[in-house]
Design a protein around this motif. Structure first.
Motif, mmCIF file in Angstrom:
data_model
loop_
_atom_site.group_PDB
_atom_site.id
_atom_site.type_symbol
_atom_site.label_atom_id
_atom_site.label_comp_id
_atom_site.label_asym_id
_atom_site.label_seq_id
_atom_site.Cartn_x
_atom_site.Cartn_y
_atom_site.Cartn_z
ATOM 1 N N GLY A 203 0.789 -1.225 0.000
ATOM 2 C CA GLY A 203 0.000 0.000 0.000
ATOM 3 C C GLY A 203 0.821 1.275 0.000
ATOM 4 N N ASP A 204 2.116 1.164 -0.196
ATOM 5 C CA ASP A 204 3.004 2.329 -0.208
ATOM 6 C C ASP A 204 4.143 2.018 -1.177
ATOM 7 O OD1 ASP A 204 4.888 4.344 0.290
ATOM 8 O OD2 ASP A 204 4.524 4.337 2.460
ATOM 9 N N PRO A 205 3.930 2.301 -2.481
ATOM 10 C CA PRO A 205 4.947 1.924 -3.474
ATOM 11 C C PRO A 205 6.361 2.435 -3.203
ATOM 12 C CG PRO A 205 2.893 2.442 -4.567
ATOM 13 C CD PRO A 205 2.711 2.815 -3.119
ATOM 14 N N PRO A 206 6.567 3.711 -2.796
ATOM 15 C CA PRO A 206 7.948 4.141 -2.522
ATOM 16 C C PRO A 206 8.598 3.371 -1.366
ATOM 17 C CG PRO A 206 6.533 6.052 -2.820
ATOM 18 C CD PRO A 206 5.635 4.856 -2.744
ATOM 19 N N LEU A 207 7.831 3.131 -0.307
ATOM 20 C CA LEU A 207 8.370 2.374 0.817
ATOM 21 C C LEU A 207 8.618 0.923 0.422
ATOM 22 C CD1 LEU A 207 9.201 2.422 3.791
ATOM 23 C CD2 LEU A 207 6.850 1.808 4.363
ATOM 24 N N ALA A 208 7.730 0.367 -0.384
ATOM 25 C CA ALA A 208 7.904 -1.009 -0.862
ATOM 26 C C ALA A 208 9.183 -1.133 -1.679
ATOM 27 C CB ALA A 208 6.696 -1.448 -1.688
ATOM 28 N N MET A 209 9.486 -0.136 -2.501
ATOM 29 C CA MET A 209 10.720 -0.164 -3.296
ATOM 30 C C MET A 209 11.956 -0.098 -2.388
ATOM 31 S SD MET A 209 10.029 -0.811 -6.333
ATOM 32 C CE MET A 209 11.695 -0.639 -6.913
ATOM 33 N N ALA A 210 11.911 0.742 -1.365
ATOM 34 C CA ALA A 210 13.039 0.831 -0.430
ATOM 35 C C ALA A 210 13.199 -0.477 0.340
ATOM 36 C CB ALA A 210 12.821 1.993 0.542
ATOM 37 N N PHE A 211 12.079 -1.050 0.754
ATOM 38 C CA PHE A 211 12.059 -2.328 1.462
ATOM 39 C C PHE A 211 12.656 -3.421 0.575
ATOM 40 C CE2 PHE A 211 10.052 -6.266 2.736
ATOM 41 C CZ PHE A 211 9.861 -6.177 4.102
ATOM 42 N N LEU A 212 12.154 -3.511 -0.640
ATOM 43 C CA LEU A 212 12.610 -4.529 -1.589
ATOM 44 C C LEU A 212 14.085 -4.340 -1.930
ATOM 45 C CD1 LEU A 212 11.740 -6.951 -3.258
ATOM 46 C CD2 LEU A 212 11.026 -5.380 -5.055
ATOM 47 N N ASP A 213 14.505 -3.090 -2.087
ATOM 48 C CA ASP A 213 15.905 -2.788 -2.390
ATOM 49 C C ASP A 213 16.830 -3.354 -1.317
ATOM 50 O OD1 ASP A 213 17.988 -1.335 -3.921
ATOM 51 O OD2 ASP A 213 18.123 -0.127 -2.078
ATOM 52 N N ARG A 214 16.442 -3.217 -0.069
ATOM 53 C CA ARG A 214 17.270 -3.728 1.028
ATOM 54 C C ARG A 214 17.200 -5.251 1.134
ATOM 55 N NH1 ARG A 214 16.393 1.227 1.446
ATOM 56 N NH2 ARG A 214 17.644 2.675 2.654
ATOM 57 N N VAL A 215 16.038 -5.810 0.856
ATOM 58 C CA VAL A 215 15.876 -7.265 0.953
ATOM 59 C C VAL A 215 16.693 -7.983 -0.121
ATOM 60 C CG1 VAL A 215 14.212 -9.150 0.682
ATOM 61 C CG2 VAL A 215 13.648 -7.202 2.105
ATOM 62 N N VAL A 216 16.686 -7.469 -1.332
ATOM 63 C CA VAL A 216 17.356 -8.179 -2.426
ATOM 64 C C VAL A 216 18.832 -7.819 -2.567
ATOM 65 C CG1 VAL A 216 15.217 -8.482 -3.710
ATOM 66 C CG2 VAL A 216 16.697 -6.546 -4.247
ATOM 67 N N ASP A 217 19.299 -6.792 -1.863
ATOM 68 C CA ASP A 217 20.700 -6.385 -1.939
ATOM 69 C C ASP A 217 21.596 -7.526 -1.468
ATOM 70 O OD1 ASP A 217 23.017 -4.825 -2.202
ATOM 71 O OD2 ASP A 217 22.822 -4.034 -0.164
ATOM 72 N N GLY A 218 22.307 -8.136 -2.376
ATOM 73 C CA GLY A 218 23.210 -9.241 -2.060
ATOM 74 C C GLY A 218 22.499 -10.557 -1.784
ATOM 75 N N ALA A 219 21.211 -10.611 -2.067
ATOM 76 C CA ALA A 219 20.431 -11.805 -1.733
ATOM 77 C C ALA A 219 20.589 -12.918 -2.756
ATOM 78 C CB ALA A 219 18.942 -11.437 -1.637
ATOM 79 N N ILE A 220 20.366 -14.107 -2.285
ATOM 80 C CA ILE A 220 20.175 -15.262 -3.154
ATOM 81 C C ILE A 220 18.666 -15.418 -3.264
ATOM 82 C CG2 ILE A 220 20.449 -17.750 -3.403
ATOM 83 C CD1 ILE A 220 22.998 -17.444 -1.633
ATOM 84 N N ILE A 221 18.149 -15.305 -4.468
ATOM 85 C CA ILE A 221 16.711 -15.355 -4.691
ATOM 86 C C ILE A 221 16.371 -16.674 -5.378
ATOM 87 C CG2 ILE A 221 14.726 -14.258 -5.810
ATOM 88 C CD1 ILE A 221 16.440 -11.619 -5.667
ATOM 89 N N VAL A 222 15.517 -17.440 -4.722
ATOM 90 C CA VAL A 222 15.090 -18.724 -5.264
ATOM 91 C C VAL A 222 13.601 -18.632 -5.558
ATOM 92 C CG1 VAL A 222 14.888 -21.204 -4.847
ATOM 93 C CG2 VAL A 222 16.840 -19.934 -3.904
ATOM 94 N N LYS A 223 13.260 -18.686 -6.842
ATOM 95 C CA LYS A 223 11.851 -18.684 -7.240
ATOM 96 C C LYS A 223 11.461 -20.123 -7.520
ATOM 97 C CE LYS A 223 11.389 -14.017 -8.962
ATOM 98 N NZ LYS A 223 10.803 -13.164 -9.999
ATOM 99 N N ILE A 224 10.476 -20.584 -6.780
ATOM 100 C CA ILE A 224 10.045 -21.973 -6.894
ATOM 101 C C ILE A 224 8.713 -22.002 -7.633
ATOM 102 C CG2 ILE A 224 9.443 -24.076 -5.652
ATOM 103 C CD1 ILE A 224 11.182 -23.032 -3.330
ATOM 104 N N LYS A 225 8.688 -22.760 -8.710
ATOM 105 C CA LYS A 225 7.458 -22.919 -9.480
ATOM 106 C C LYS A 225 7.036 -24.369 -9.404
ATOM 107 C CE LYS A 225 8.442 -19.171 -12.650
ATOM 108 N NZ LYS A 225 8.585 -18.737 -14.013
ATOM 109 N N GLY A 226 5.756 -24.586 -9.463
ATOM 110 C CA GLY A 226 5.261 -25.947 -9.439
ATOM 111 C C GLY A 226 3.913 -26.028 -8.772
ATOM 112 N N LYS A 227 3.433 -27.237 -8.691
ATOM 113 C CA LYS A 227 2.148 -27.481 -8.060
ATOM 114 C C LYS A 227 2.342 -27.629 -6.554
ATOM 115 C CE LYS A 227 0.289 -29.821 -12.093
ATOM 116 N NZ LYS A 227 -0.208 -31.077 -12.640
ATOM 117 N N SER A 228 1.302 -27.306 -5.836
ATOM 118 C CA SER A 228 1.320 -27.447 -4.390
ATOM 119 C C SER A 228 1.523 -28.909 -4.019
ATOM 120 C CB SER A 228 0.011 -26.939 -3.787
ATOM 121 O OG SER A 228 -0.091 -27.349 -2.435
#
Length: 155
Positions: free
Chosen positions: A113-138
């Motif tokens: 509900g706050d796009p600028p804050l969400a971008m700052a939040f996301l920027d810090r979360v993904v900085d240097g992160a290993i991102i694993v996107k899991i696709k598939g059925k439950s």
């Protein structure tokens, strides 16, 4: 960071990583985003927010599970996005934070509900992160349908 639909094993994997970190002697704190927000919102009422943010900042690994689950984050507190940001910002570049979510990155602005804050939040979360996107059925849905098929064939 684990991203994917419900039931694909994100929580199972992050809990296993947390347990392994504990075995190796790291300080680990596991929480759901809903429980984290309940705690932080309560700390607003008793004016202990700085102490609670320091508490969550001290662990070598903080695991925040179920981010985006049932939209509890927005309904539990009007300051939810701000409170989560304070914890993430306090840990940024100092400690490891694992986040488990079913919300794709491009939807975080709408979700919080706050796009600028969400971008700052996301920027810090993904900085240097290993991102694993899991696709598939439950897994649970698959297991339930397999059980149902097995019980109907026995009749």
């Amino acid at each position: 960071m684990f991203v994917g639909q419900s039931g694909v094993g994100k929580s199972f994997l992050i809990q296993a990583i947390g347990e392994a970190a504990c075995v190796l002697g790291y300080s680990v704190r596991y929480t759901t985003s809903a429980d984290l927000l309940i705690d932080l919102t309560a700390s607003l009422a008793d004016q202990t927010l700085p102490e609670r943010v320091r508490y969550y900042a001290r662990f070598q690994l903080l695991i925040i599970d179920e981010f985006g689950f049932e939209k509890i984050e927005r309904s539990s507190s009007p300051q939810a996005a701000n409170l989560l940001y304070k914890v993430i910002d306090a840990r940024n570049r100092q400690r490891s934070t694992a986040l488990v979510t079913n919300i794709d990155f491009e939807a975080w602005g709408d979700y919080l509900g706050d796009p600028p804050l969400a971008m700052a939040f996301l920027d810090r979360v993904v900085d240097g992160a290993i991102i694993v996107k899991i696709k598939g059925k439950s897994y649970r849905a698959h297991r339930a349908s397999a059980t149902k098929a097995g019980s109907s064939s026995k009749r």
